[in-house]
Motif scaffolding. Structure first.
Motif, PDB file in Angstrom:
ATOM      1  N   GLY A 153     -10.938   2.627 -22.411  1.00 55.73           N
ATOM      2  CA  GLY A 153      -9.653   3.134 -21.925  1.00 55.73           C
ATOM      3  C   GLY A 153      -9.613   3.461 -20.437  1.00 55.73           C
ATOM      4  N   TYR A 154     -10.598   3.001 -19.666  1.00 57.43           N
ATOM      5  CA  TYR A 154     -10.574   3.222 -18.213  1.00 57.43           C
ATOM      6  C   TYR A 154      -9.577   2.270 -17.550  1.00 57.43           C
ATOM      7  CZ  TYR A 154     -14.925   5.955 -18.232  1.00 57.43           C
ATOM      8  OH  TYR A 154     -15.876   6.917 -18.428  1.00 57.43           O
ATOM      9  N   LYS A 155      -8.913   2.777 -16.495  1.00 51.43           N
ATOM     10  CA  LYS A 155      -8.022   1.918 -15.706  1.00 51.43           C
ATOM     11  C   LYS A 155      -8.204   2.265 -14.230  1.00 51.43           C
ATOM     12  CE  LYS A 155      -4.198   1.257 -18.892  1.00 51.43           C
ATOM     13  NZ  LYS A 155      -3.576   2.311 -19.694  1.00 51.43           N
ATOM     14  N   VAL A 156      -7.943   1.292 -13.381  1.00 53.07           N
ATOM     15  CA  VAL A 156      -7.963   1.579 -11.941  1.00 53.07           C
ATOM     16  C   VAL A 156      -6.575   1.316 -11.373  1.00 53.07           C
ATOM     17  CG1 VAL A 156      -8.883   0.817  -9.714  1.00 53.07           C
ATOM     18  CG2 VAL A 156     -10.432   1.187 -11.625  1.00 53.07           C
ATOM     19  N   TRP A 157      -6.083   2.259 -10.559  1.00 48.73           N
ATOM     20  CA  TRP A 157      -4.757   2.148  -9.952  1.00 48.73           C
ATOM     21  C   TRP A 157      -4.883   2.045  -8.443  1.00 48.73           C
ATOM     22  CZ3 TRP A 157      -1.269   1.123 -13.472  1.00 48.73           C
ATOM     23  CH2 TRP A 157      -1.437   1.618 -14.774  1.00 48.73           C
ATOM     24  N   CYS A 158      -4.090   1.181  -7.863  1.00 48.37           N
ATOM     25  CA  CYS A 158      -4.143   0.972  -6.412  1.00 48.37           C
ATOM     26  C   CYS A 158      -3.066   1.816  -5.720  1.00 48.37           C
ATOM     27  CB  CYS A 158      -3.902  -0.510  -6.116  1.00 48.37           C
ATOM     28  SG  CYS A 158      -3.713  -0.870  -4.373  1.00 48.37           S
ATOM     29  N   VAL A 159      -3.499   2.644  -4.771  1.00 44.82           N
ATOM     30  CA  VAL A 159      -2.527   3.368  -3.939  1.00 44.82           C
ATOM     31  C   VAL A 159      -2.380   2.625  -2.602  1.00 44.82           C
ATOM     32  CG1 VAL A 159      -1.920   5.585  -2.872  1.00 44.82           C
ATOM     33  CG2 VAL A 159      -3.204   5.547  -5.029  1.00 44.82           C
ATOM     34  N   GLY A 160      -3.477   2.053  -2.106  1.00 42.84           N
ATOM     35  CA  GLY A 160      -3.408   1.331  -0.839  1.00 42.84           C
ATOM     36  C   GLY A 160      -4.645   0.475  -0.664  1.00 42.84           C
ATOM     37  N   ASP A 161      -4.550  -0.560   0.185  1.00 41.46           N
ATOM     38  CA  ASP A 161      -5.714  -1.451   0.337  1.00 41.46           C
ATOM     39  C   ASP A 161      -6.253  -1.487   1.758  1.00 41.46           C
ATOM     40  OD1 ASP A 161      -3.804  -2.995   1.674  1.00 41.46           O
ATOM     41  OD2 ASP A 161      -4.765  -4.862   1.033  1.00 41.46           O
ATOM     42  N   ASP A 162      -5.643  -0.726   2.692  1.00 43.26           N
ATOM     43  CA  ASP A 162      -6.103  -0.896   4.082  1.00 43.26           C
ATOM     44  C   ASP A 162      -6.088   0.380   4.918  1.00 43.26           C
ATOM     45  OD1 ASP A 162      -7.092  -2.693   6.079  1.00 43.26           O
ATOM     46  OD2 ASP A 162      -5.127  -2.697   7.019  1.00 43.26           O
ATOM     47  N   ILE A 163      -5.060   1.206   4.715  1.00 41.62           N
ATOM     48  CA  ILE A 163      -4.899   2.348   5.625  1.00 41.62           C
ATOM     49  C   ILE A 163      -4.602   3.621   4.835  1.00 41.62           C
ATOM     50  CG2 ILE A 163      -3.482   3.298   7.510  1.00 41.62           C
ATOM     51  CD1 ILE A 163      -3.075   0.398   8.462  1.00 41.62           C
ATOM     52  N   ALA A 164      -5.258   4.706   5.230  1.00 43.54           N
ATOM     53  CA  ALA A 164      -4.992   6.004   4.602  1.00 43.54           C
ATOM     54  C   ALA A 164      -4.686   7.028   5.682  1.00 43.54           C
ATOM     55  CB  ALA A 164      -6.201   6.443   3.784  1.00 43.54           C
ATOM     56  N   TRP A 165      -3.611   7.762   5.485  1.00 47.11           N
ATOM     57  CA  TRP A 165      -3.336   8.936   6.329  1.00 47.11           C
ATOM     58  C   TRP A 165      -3.696  10.156   5.483  1.00 47.11           C
ATOM     59  CZ3 TRP A 165       2.065   8.030   9.128  1.00 47.11           C
ATOM     60  CH2 TRP A 165       1.898   7.030  10.090  1.00 47.11           C
ATOM     61  N   ILE A 166      -4.557  10.994   6.028  1.00 50.31           N
ATOM     62  CA  ILE A 166      -5.195  12.029   5.216  1.00 50.31           C
ATOM     63  C   ILE A 166      -4.959  13.421   5.829  1.00 50.31           C
ATOM     64  CG2 ILE A 166      -7.414  12.779   4.263  1.00 50.31           C
ATOM     65  CD1 ILE A 166      -8.410   9.890   4.565  1.00 50.31           C
ATOM     66  N   ARG A 167      -4.554  14.351   4.976  1.00 45.63           N
ATOM     67  CA  ARG A 167      -4.286  15.729   5.434  1.00 45.63           C
ATOM     68  C   ARG A 167      -4.932  16.735   4.508  1.00 45.63           C
ATOM     69  NH1 ARG A 167       0.336  15.422   8.860  1.00 45.63           N
ATOM     70  NH2 ARG A 167       1.025  13.260   8.804  1.00 45.63           N
ATOM     71  N   VAL A 168      -5.069  17.962   5.005  1.00 48.98           N
ATOM     72  CA  VAL A 168      -5.600  19.033   4.160  1.00 48.98           C
ATOM     73  C   VAL A 168      -4.429  19.642   3.393  1.00 48.98           C
ATOM     74  CG1 VAL A 168      -6.982  21.140   4.103  1.00 48.98           C
ATOM     75  CG2 VAL A 168      -7.283  19.510   5.975  1.00 48.98           C
ATOM     76  N   GLY A 169      -4.556  19.715   2.080  1.00 43.32           N
ATOM     77  CA  GLY A 169      -3.499  20.307   1.270  1.00 43.32           C
ATOM     78  C   GLY A 169      -3.642  21.822   1.181  1.00 43.32           C
ATOM     79  N   GLU A 170      -2.635  22.452   0.600  1.00 43.11           N
ATOM     80  CA  GLU A 170      -2.663  23.917   0.499  1.00 43.11           C
ATOM     81  C   GLU A 170      -3.834  24.419  -0.330  1.00 43.11           C
ATOM     82  OE1 GLU A 170       1.265  24.932  -0.783  1.00 43.11           O
ATOM     83  OE2 GLU A 170       2.054  24.302   1.171  1.00 43.11           O
ATOM     84  N   ASP A 171      -4.298  23.577  -1.258  1.00 39.65           N
ATOM     85  CA  ASP A 171      -5.428  23.985  -2.096  1.00 39.65           C
ATOM     86  C   ASP A 171      -6.784  23.716  -1.428  1.00 39.65           C
ATOM     87  OD1 ASP A 171      -5.439  21.252  -2.147  1.00 39.65           O
ATOM     88  OD2 ASP A 171      -5.324  21.037  -4.324  1.00 39.65           O
ATOM     89  N   GLY A 172      -6.750  23.320  -0.146  1.00 42.42           N
ATOM     90  CA  GLY A 172      -8.009  23.111   0.574  1.00 42.42           C
ATOM     91  C   GLY A 172      -8.687  21.796   0.247  1.00 42.42           C
ATOM     92  N   ARG A 173      -7.980  20.903  -0.444  1.00 39.00           N
ATOM     93  CA  ARG A 173      -8.535  19.565  -0.688  1.00 39.00           C
ATOM     94  C   ARG A 173      -7.902  18.580   0.295  1.00 39.00           C
ATOM     95  NH1 ARG A 173      -8.248  17.732  -6.796  1.00 39.00           N
ATOM     96  NH2 ARG A 173      -9.928  16.402  -6.065  1.00 39.00           N
ATOM     97  N   LEU A 174      -8.489  17.401   0.400  1.00 38.51           N
ATOM     98  CA  LEU A 174      -7.894  16.361   1.238  1.00 38.51           C
ATOM     99  C   LEU A 174      -6.932  15.524   0.406  1.00 38.51           C
ATOM    100  CD1 LEU A 174     -10.645  14.775   3.530  1.00 38.51           C
ATOM    101  CD2 LEU A 174      -8.767  16.289   4.174  1.00 38.51           C
ATOM    102  N   TYR A 175      -5.770  15.221   0.982  1.00 44.24           N
ATOM    103  CA  TYR A 175      -4.755  14.383   0.313  1.00 44.24           C
ATOM    104  C   TYR A 175      -4.489  13.134   1.147  1.00 44.24           C
ATOM    105  CZ  TYR A 175      -3.836  17.895  -3.177  1.00 44.24           C
ATOM    106  OH  TYR A 175      -3.976  18.741  -4.237  1.00 44.24           O
ATOM    107  N   ALA A 176      -4.403  11.996   0.466  1.00 46.22           N
ATOM    108  CA  ALA A 176      -4.228  10.728   1.195  1.00 46.22           C
ATOM    109  C   ALA A 176      -2.946  10.014   0.782  1.00 46.22           C
ATOM    110  CB  ALA A 176      -5.417   9.816   0.918  1.00 46.22           C
ATOM    111  N   VAL A 177      -2.230   9.475   1.768  1.00 46.39           N
ATOM    112  CA  VAL A 177      -1.108   8.562   1.481  1.00 46.39           C
ATOM    113  C   VAL A 177      -1.403   7.214   2.129  1.00 46.39           C
ATOM    114  CG1 VAL A 177       0.667  10.380   1.437  1.00 46.39           C
ATOM    115  CG2 VAL A 177       0.275   9.127   3.540  1.00 46.39           C
ATOM    116  N   ASN A 178      -0.820   6.176   1.546  1.00 48.34           N
ATOM    117  CA  ASN A 178      -0.858   4.853   2.155  1.00 48.34           C
ATOM    118  C   ASN A 178       0.454   4.689   2.921  1.00 48.34           C
ATOM    119  OD1 ASN A 178      -0.710   2.157   2.769  1.00 48.34           O
ATOM    120  ND2 ASN A 178      -0.507   1.466   0.638  1.00 48.34           N
TER     121      ASN A 178
END
Ligand code: OXD
Ligand code: MN
Length: 591
Positions: free
Chosen positions: A267-292
């Motif tokens: 039941g494993y699956k892989v989902w693609c958010v992006g294939d080349d570029i990530a913009w990454i910020r620190v979230g309020e919970d102190g983790r890193l968050y990435a958008v494509n």
């Protein structure tokens, strides 16, 4: 379309300089885009492919001298030389503007100037950024409309705000007068005499990496050359990984991987958010968050097939622009090396010459149908494994950051760094054998820190320092790993099967992130116990093969450390923290 004075002034200045016959605003509507496609076909810029087999698909051929990014002609322009890197080209801003002004003078005579308002990231999201690209190339317009969000909706969000200026002309397509110039201090990009993707789709490498890396440093976030993927577990939970690999090292394949059967069955699956570029910020919970920040895929075609990347292949079956692949004149479809074993019998190669799979040149050498860096520009929405978080303006939380490159020897299949700073050291010392994505020799080992060597918009030492600084702000940092799918045996064959089977390595990485699996401490970091890499269902790989793939040869690594030291010596402003990491590595290797 807008009353933004800065946009209007930018257009007026460009009109005065380049002398186009008209100005056309790209409004983003399907009607207008369809009219552009029709026009491009009439002008011979696009070839319409078989619309039953490949609806909405077109083929474009570049000129033969214009097939890849030109790092030798790509410049960071700033007031002070040391605000760029000794390993990148630099020009003093004033001098660069003067030189470019001369080249742009009258260059659009008789041509249309297109105004492309575009958003990097979901339109209106607080993390997105807006650019205006002015170009005389309808090919650029049509590609930008796939790779980014374009049109009136972007101007509506922009209002009176600021934007990144991008000016492009294909001018005479002269190689000698080709320049891709970035002015991070002025939020400006100027590109002339090319019409190849990475040099002219200014939202991509120029903005989303070079200008954005500089903005990230100023504003406390990161712009990285990384894919983003999610691994969904059988219980429905999804964990995200961002991974940096140099160009043409399989980022698109990894981002869209299909897990091997043993995983799929569970039941494993892989989902693609992006294939080349990530913009990454620190979230309020102190983790890193990435958008494509992109909206499409500009992927390398050769080697893409039903086995290596069925998701990418599927993604390209509609509304896609192919560049420099081979044409099948019998079927009106496209072909490239590594697609299948049936090259067109009645085909045309990427140069426009008659071609079938057996065509040879004057010296009797086989002629390729597609250029090794031929590409597809395909909408993200076509991707069968596109993550449902793709449009999430807040991005996805990262459990792991992965670095990797092509290394025939040296680097093991996978290892984990021992801390954030040690991970930054691992990224900073990344090396890879060069590929066809940039002009120049192929197969030469070069240092490519964080896969950002051609894409950092400022001083590389300062970029490393920014990574170190970010580490201090992240309360719950992702763990940092290095992978190498490309180790070869003595005959030069790849040992690890790669592609979907890379899931087996991601599985170990994520297990480490959750403290679910042990590891062996080595001088370079934590390496898996061979038996912890799941090889169930792999015919040719035994635990002994995995042991070999994980081996670390101290003598080779001592040479590697020398190589890193030499590389650091070519840079300026390398942070002390990284020099300390290097010294500590050497000590461990000598122990
Ligand atoms: C790309 C590259 O096109 O890195 O993504 O060259
Ligand atoms: Mn890339």
């Amino acid at each position: 379309m807008t009353s933004n004075k800065k946009v209007l002034a930018f257009i007026e200045e460009t009109k005065a300089l380049c002398d186009p016959k008209e100005v056309v605003w790209v409004d983003g509507s399907e009607e207008q885009l369809e009219a552009f496609r029709k026009q491009a076909v009439e002008e011979g810029i696009l070839i319409k492919l078989n619309q039953e087999k490949l609806p909405g698909c077109y083929l474009h051929r570049t000129t033969q001298n214009d097939v890849a990014r030109v790092e030798g002609r790509t410049y960071i322009c700033s007031k002070n030389k040391d605000d760029s890197s000794p390993i990148n080209n630099w020009m003093e801003s004033g001098e660069a503007y003067d030189m470019l002004k001369k080249l742009f003078k009258g260059c659009m005579k008789g041509r249309t100037l297109y105004v492309i308002p575009y958003s990097m990231g979901a339109v209106g999201s607080k993390f997105s950024k807006i650019g205006i690209e002015l170009t005389d190339s309808i090919y650029v317009v049509l590609n930008m409309a796939i790779m980014t969000r374009v049109g009136q909706k972007v101007l509506d969000v922009l209002g009176d705000g600021d934007f990144v200026k991008g000016l492009h002309s294909y001018a005479e397509l002269s190689e000698e007068k080709r320049y891709i110039c970035h002015f991070p201090e002025d939020d400006t990009i100027i590109s002339i005499n090319s019409n190849y993707g990475g040099n002219v789709l200014l939202g991509k490498k120029c903005f989303a990496l070079r200008i954005a890396s500089y903005l990230g440093k100023k504003e406390g976030w990161m712009a990285e050359h990384m894919l983003i993927l999610g691994v969904q577990y059988p219980n429905g939970e999804t964990k995200y990984i961002a991974a940096a690999f140099p160009s043409a090292c399989g980022k698109t394949n990894l981002a869209m991987l299909i897990p091997p059967e043993v995983y799929r069955k569970k039941g494993y699956k892989v989902w693609c958010v992006g294939d080349d570029i990530a913009w990454i910020r620190v979230g309020e919970d102190g983790r890193l968050y990435a958008v494509n920040p992109e909206n499409g895929f500009f992927g390398v075609a050769p080697g893409t097939n039903e086995k290596s990347n069925p998701n990418a292949l599927h993604t390209t079956q509609k509304n896609t622009i192919f560049t420099n692949v081979a044409y099948n004149a019998d079927t009106g479809t496209v072909w490239w090396e590594g697609l299948d074993k049936n090259p067109p019998k009645n085909g045309v190669d990427w140069k426009g010459n008659p071609w079938n799979g057996d065509t040879k040149d004057a010296d009797g050498k086989p002629v390729k149908g597609a250029h090794p860096n031929s590409r597809f520009t395909a909408p993200a929405v076509n991707c069968p494994c596109l993550s449902k978080e793709f449009e999430n303006p807040d991005g996805v939380p990262l459990s792991a950051i992965v670095f990797g490159g092509r290394r025939a020897k040296t680097a093991p299949l996978v290892y984990q760094s021992t801390s954030w700073n040690n991970g930054v050291f691992v990224g900073s010392s990344m090396a890879s054998e060069t590929t066809a994505a940039a002009t120049g020799a192929v197969g030469v080992v070069r240092r490519d820190p964080m896969a950002m060597r051609p894409f950092v918009g400022y001083n590389m030492g300062d970029y490393f320092a920014h990574w170190i600084e970010m580490g201090k702000k992240i309360k719950n940092p992702p763990k940092i790993f290095n992978v190498n799918w490309f180790r070869t045996d003595d005959e030069g064959h790849f040992i690890w099967p790669g592609f979907g089977d890379n899931m087996r390595v991601l599985d170990w990485i994520l297990a480490r992130c959750e403290d679910k699996v042990d590891a062996v401490e080595t001088p370079i970091g934590y390496v898996p116990k061979a038996e912890d890499i799941n090889i169930e269902g792999l015919d040719d790989i035994t635990t002994d093969t995995v042991k070999g793939l994980l081996e670390i040869d101290k003598e080779t690594w001592k040479e590697e450390a020398e190589g890193i030291e030499k590389f650091y010596g070519e840079l300026t402003r390398v942070p002390q923290e990284l020099k300390d990491e290097l010294a500590a590595l050497k000590k461990r290797l000598d122990a």
